[in-house]
Design a protein around this motif. Sequence first.
Motif, short mmCIF file in Angstrom:
data_model
loop_
_atom_site.label_atom_id
_atom_site.label_comp_id
_atom_site.label_asym_id
_atom_site.label_seq_id
_atom_site.Cartn_x
_atom_site.Cartn_y
_atom_site.Cartn_z
N ARG A 169 42.68 25.95 33.84
CA ARG A 169 41.44 26.33 33.15
C ARG A 169 40.89 27.64 33.69
NH1 ARG A 169 39.57 24.40 28.55
NH2 ARG A 169 37.41 24.58 29.29
N LEU A 170 40.81 27.76 35.01
CA LEU A 170 40.25 28.96 35.62
C LEU A 170 41.13 30.18 35.37
CD1 LEU A 170 39.00 27.40 38.96
CD2 LEU A 170 37.58 28.24 37.08
N THR A 171 42.45 29.97 35.33
CA THR A 171 43.35 31.08 35.03
C THR A 171 43.13 31.60 33.61
OG1 THR A 171 45.02 30.30 36.59
CG2 THR A 171 45.77 31.76 34.83
N ASP A 172 43.02 30.68 32.65
CA ASP A 172 42.77 31.08 31.26
C ASP A 172 41.43 31.80 31.12
OD1 ASP A 172 45.18 30.20 30.33
OD2 ASP A 172 44.42 28.38 29.37
N LEU A 173 40.43 31.36 31.88
CA LEU A 173 39.08 31.91 31.74
C LEU A 173 38.86 33.20 32.53
CD1 LEU A 173 36.97 28.61 31.96
CD2 LEU A 173 37.34 30.02 29.93
N HIS A 174 39.42 33.27 33.75
CA HIS A 174 39.07 34.36 34.66
C HIS A 174 40.26 35.15 35.20
CE1 HIS A 174 35.02 32.74 34.57
NE2 HIS A 174 35.47 31.57 34.99
N GLY A 175 41.47 34.75 34.86
CA GLY A 175 42.63 35.44 35.40
C GLY A 175 43.12 34.82 36.70
N ALA A 176 44.39 35.05 36.99
CA ALA A 176 45.01 34.38 38.13
C ALA A 176 44.40 34.80 39.47
CB ALA A 176 46.51 34.66 38.13
N SER A 177 44.17 36.09 39.68
CA SER A 177 43.67 36.56 40.97
C SER A 177 42.34 35.91 41.33
CB SER A 177 43.53 38.07 40.96
OG SER A 177 44.80 38.69 40.84
N ASN A 178 41.46 35.78 40.35
CA ASN A 178 40.16 35.14 40.60
C ASN A 178 40.31 33.62 40.77
OD1 ASN A 178 38.62 37.53 40.43
ND2 ASN A 178 38.68 37.44 38.20
N ALA A 179 41.27 33.03 40.09
CA ALA A 179 41.44 31.58 40.16
C ALA A 179 41.86 31.12 41.55
CB ALA A 179 42.47 31.11 39.12
N TYR A 180 42.50 32.00 42.34
CA TYR A 180 42.87 31.62 43.71
C TYR A 180 41.65 31.25 44.54
CZ TYR A 180 47.81 33.01 43.46
OH TYR A 180 49.14 33.09 43.18
N GLY A 181 40.46 31.69 44.13
CA GLY A 181 39.25 31.30 44.85
C GLY A 181 39.05 29.80 44.88
N PHE A 182 39.46 29.11 43.81
CA PHE A 182 39.36 27.65 43.78
C PHE A 182 40.22 27.03 44.88
CE2 PHE A 182 41.26 23.63 42.39
CZ PHE A 182 40.13 22.85 42.23
N SER A 183 41.45 27.54 45.03
CA SER A 183 42.35 27.03 46.07
C SER A 183 41.73 27.19 47.45
CB SER A 183 43.69 27.77 46.02
OG SER A 183 44.25 27.72 44.73
#
Length: 398
Positions: free
Chosen positions: A357-371
Amino acid sequence: MVGPYRGLFGAPGVKGFVIAGFVGRAPMSMLGIGIVLLVSALTGSYATAGAVAAIVSLAYAAAAPLSGRLVDRFGQARVLVPFVFLHGASLTGLMLCAHAHAAQWTLYATGVAAGATATSLGSMVRARWSYVLDDPSKLHIAFSFESVADEVIFVGGPAFVTALTTWINPYAGIIATIVLTVAGTLAFAALRGTEPPAVRHRGDAGSPIAIPGVALLSAVFLAMGAVFGSIDIITVAFADEHGSKASAGLLLASIAAGSMVSGLWYGSRDWKISLRGRFVRGLALFAAGLTPVLLMDDLRAMAVALFFAGLSISPTLITGFSMVERLVPAAQLTEGMAWISTSIGFGVAVGAWAGGRLTDLHGASNAYGFSYVCALLAVAVGVGGSALVRAERRPHRP
């Protein structure tokens, strides 16, 4: 560094269950990314791919303690054989539904069936080690070896399934997963000489999850599982965004390679620090190691960052399994270890869904923040409740 491992395989039957267990659980690193690659190729949506992968992990996580309890009660072979055939059939159904572009709910339905019939073969291998070894120091080395074996799987598995999927067709990765799972599990089940005895009557013993230390470890590994699940799908998208989707397997292999190297080193050491101390330090390094991943914007730099991020994974997992082995009564050992697997599985499910979900919404680089946030949560829970994992050694035999 490899010296302490040389004496592990002299006992009768050990080599057989180690090899069969390795083959049978090799697909654990292939299934999630294989599903992501298949479903994303057919639907064009990482969110849908992540949701299907998540439902498989969620179903596995929910069913693993039950299958572990069945194994403790009836024995490994009697449970593994029917389960692996059902698992293979369910994955075949998932592929057929994807091929036919069937309604999305059919992917979820077959995914639930595939996850619910998967078994924690790694827990059963560790249960066999606990049965055949009486020496705690040798058991530490054996658990370390199994963690290294897991990381070998995670180094090769993603790259292998990605190559099959991108170079042959989207279904090839899942087909290979089915073949390896069925063949390895049946071979493992056929080796009865090292199988721990079934315990038909456990008295009034409740579930191992009621043990405070096991509950704490399960919570920590839930958060760690969310890191693993989210990194898998985010890294596929990261490679795709940088014009080389086929590199996803190599990037995922980098983090597993770091874990493999540290696991081999960890098992070769004669540790004076307590299990509790090692666990807390491992968690802190786990979060610290993920920090550079947030800053990378190049495939080669990301591979290096993921390698260093993986260095603390194996030591933390090895320590967790060792603490469970001490906390849980012998008659419930498979179920107790399955709770660790189920916690990681729930975390992987949440992480895969959120990562997609976060990748689709914000891009992969930003989605790593969830991890990264999930890693910090694992540290907070583990350090805050570490007093619960003090344990005296349990009796070796049931």
